[in-house]
Motif scaffolding. Sequence first.
Motif, short mmCIF file in Angstrom:
data_model
loop_
_atom_site.label_atom_id
_atom_site.label_comp_id
_atom_site.label_asym_id
_atom_site.label_seq_id
_atom_site.Cartn_x
_atom_site.Cartn_y
_atom_site.Cartn_z
N MET A 143 34.21 2.94 19.01
CA MET A 143 32.60 2.88 19.26
C MET A 143 32.33 3.42 20.83
O MET A 143 31.37 3.98 20.72
CB MET A 143 32.52 1.27 19.56
CG MET A 143 32.40 0.15 17.78
SD MET A 143 32.50 -1.30 18.06
CE MET A 143 31.84 -1.98 16.57
N GLU A 157 26.48 -0.10 15.21
CA GLU A 157 26.42 0.05 13.49
C GLU A 157 28.15 0.28 13.21
O GLU A 157 28.17 1.16 13.53
CB GLU A 157 24.88 0.05 13.19
CG GLU A 157 24.19 0.11 14.06
CD GLU A 157 23.09 -0.16 12.83
OE1 GLU A 157 22.82 0.92 12.45
OE2 GLU A 157 21.78 -0.60 12.89
N VAL A 158 28.47 -0.70 12.63
CA VAL A 158 30.14 0.47 11.90
C VAL A 158 30.15 -0.21 10.33
O VAL A 158 29.73 -1.40 9.80
CB VAL A 158 30.85 -0.22 12.73
CG1 VAL A 158 32.50 0.34 12.73
CG2 VAL A 158 30.71 0.02 14.41
N ILE A 160 33.15 -0.79 8.67
CA ILE A 160 34.27 -1.70 8.65
C ILE A 160 35.26 -1.74 7.25
O ILE A 160 34.74 -2.22 6.88
CB ILE A 160 35.76 -2.14 9.40
CG1 ILE A 160 34.37 -1.72 11.32
CG2 ILE A 160 36.33 -2.09 9.48
CD1 ILE A 160 35.23 -2.84 12.06
N PHE A 185 32.24 -8.18 16.50
CA PHE A 185 31.45 -6.79 16.34
C PHE A 185 30.26 -7.73 15.38
O PHE A 185 29.77 -6.68 13.75
CB PHE A 185 32.44 -6.24 15.16
CG PHE A 185 33.20 -5.85 16.11
CD1 PHE A 185 33.86 -4.49 17.19
CD2 PHE A 185 34.75 -5.93 15.54
CE1 PHE A 185 34.75 -4.81 17.74
CE2 PHE A 185 35.82 -6.14 16.05
CZ PHE A 185 36.33 -5.01 16.92
N THR A 188 28.09 -5.49 12.58
CA THR A 188 29.00 -4.30 11.92
C THR A 188 29.64 -5.00 10.71
O THR A 188 29.55 -6.66 9.88
CB THR A 188 30.55 -4.50 12.02
OG1 THR A 188 31.02 -3.50 13.88
CG2 THR A 188 32.04 -3.90 11.48
N GLN A 189 29.35 -4.02 9.32
CA GLN A 189 28.99 -4.98 7.83
C GLN A 189 30.94 -4.20 7.63
O GLN A 189 31.56 -3.28 8.06
CB GLN A 189 28.98 -3.75 6.67
CG GLN A 189 29.01 -3.73 6.05
CD GLN A 189 28.11 -3.15 5.05
OE1 GLN A 189 27.30 -2.81 5.07
NE2 GLN A 189 28.23 -3.35 3.08
#
Length: 296
Positions: A143, A157-158, A160, A185, A188-189
């Motif tokens: 990140m 925006e991630v 994982i 996070f 984060t999805q």
Amino acid sequence: MLGVPFDIRFDLPVIAYYGVNRALLDVPKRRRNFRKNYTRLTAFVDSLNAVSLFRSALTWIYNKEDEERRLQQERQSFKARLPALEAVRRCVRSLLPGASNLRTATNPLRFLVTHYGQDFELEQLSNGYKTMIGLAMDLSTRMAAANPHMDNSLTTEVIILIDEVDLHRHPTWQRRVISDLLRMFSNTQFVLTSHSPILVEGVSNLLKRHGIDRLLATAPAEALEAEIKDLYPLDPQHAKVYHMTRESQEDLLDPEEGLTGDPLIEDFNQVSAIFEQMSDFEDERSTFSSPEEGIP
């Protein structure tokens, strides 16, 4: 966009995958072949490699510590900090109970963390701690590399993917691991897999926490346990929970209740039934083998 320099300040999303071998930490013993220069695309190097050894995260931390020391010399203040490196440290503190002060030491080169007041090398940690500290370091450094301009790179925006998110974790840690990840996070999805029903129970707790969120503001402090307050409120609209087999896929999220249903209760019932059978057998054998009352 064609003709636009890549170092322009736009937020770059990240994707990463962590397989079941993430407890294997490839801790470097010397500084030979350490990467010196980082670009924003460094965040994607081996990001979908199932075998995560986290060597690149460790070398990134080492180099950033060196950069932070130079910053402290320039400002003549030991309080000077690199925001990107501070984000990694904060991530480790939040995701590992009792952990703090992630750092490197030299002569020989070592990577250390303080756990409840005692210093440990990363190789000395249990597999449960290795899996989490490796993930925390790797993801937070990706990140930071992707978005060095951000004040808090952990808001990147991630997407994982984590296989067996409960890997090597005690049941009490399994109940809180999803809550910890969601809190740390925030943009984060997560796509998570697990064989542990405790994880499903933990998700239901987060969903319930969201359901009573409006009540907490007016509840007296002594009426709620700290565990409830620490749970991350998960909106059912932002969650999907499935029980997957080779033959079928079953949705565990009850749309009316906004909680996970009880299809897995049958598994617990089977375990309980076997235990009860053994208990009955033990009682029968004990009664059969004991002498009758009054007979010497």
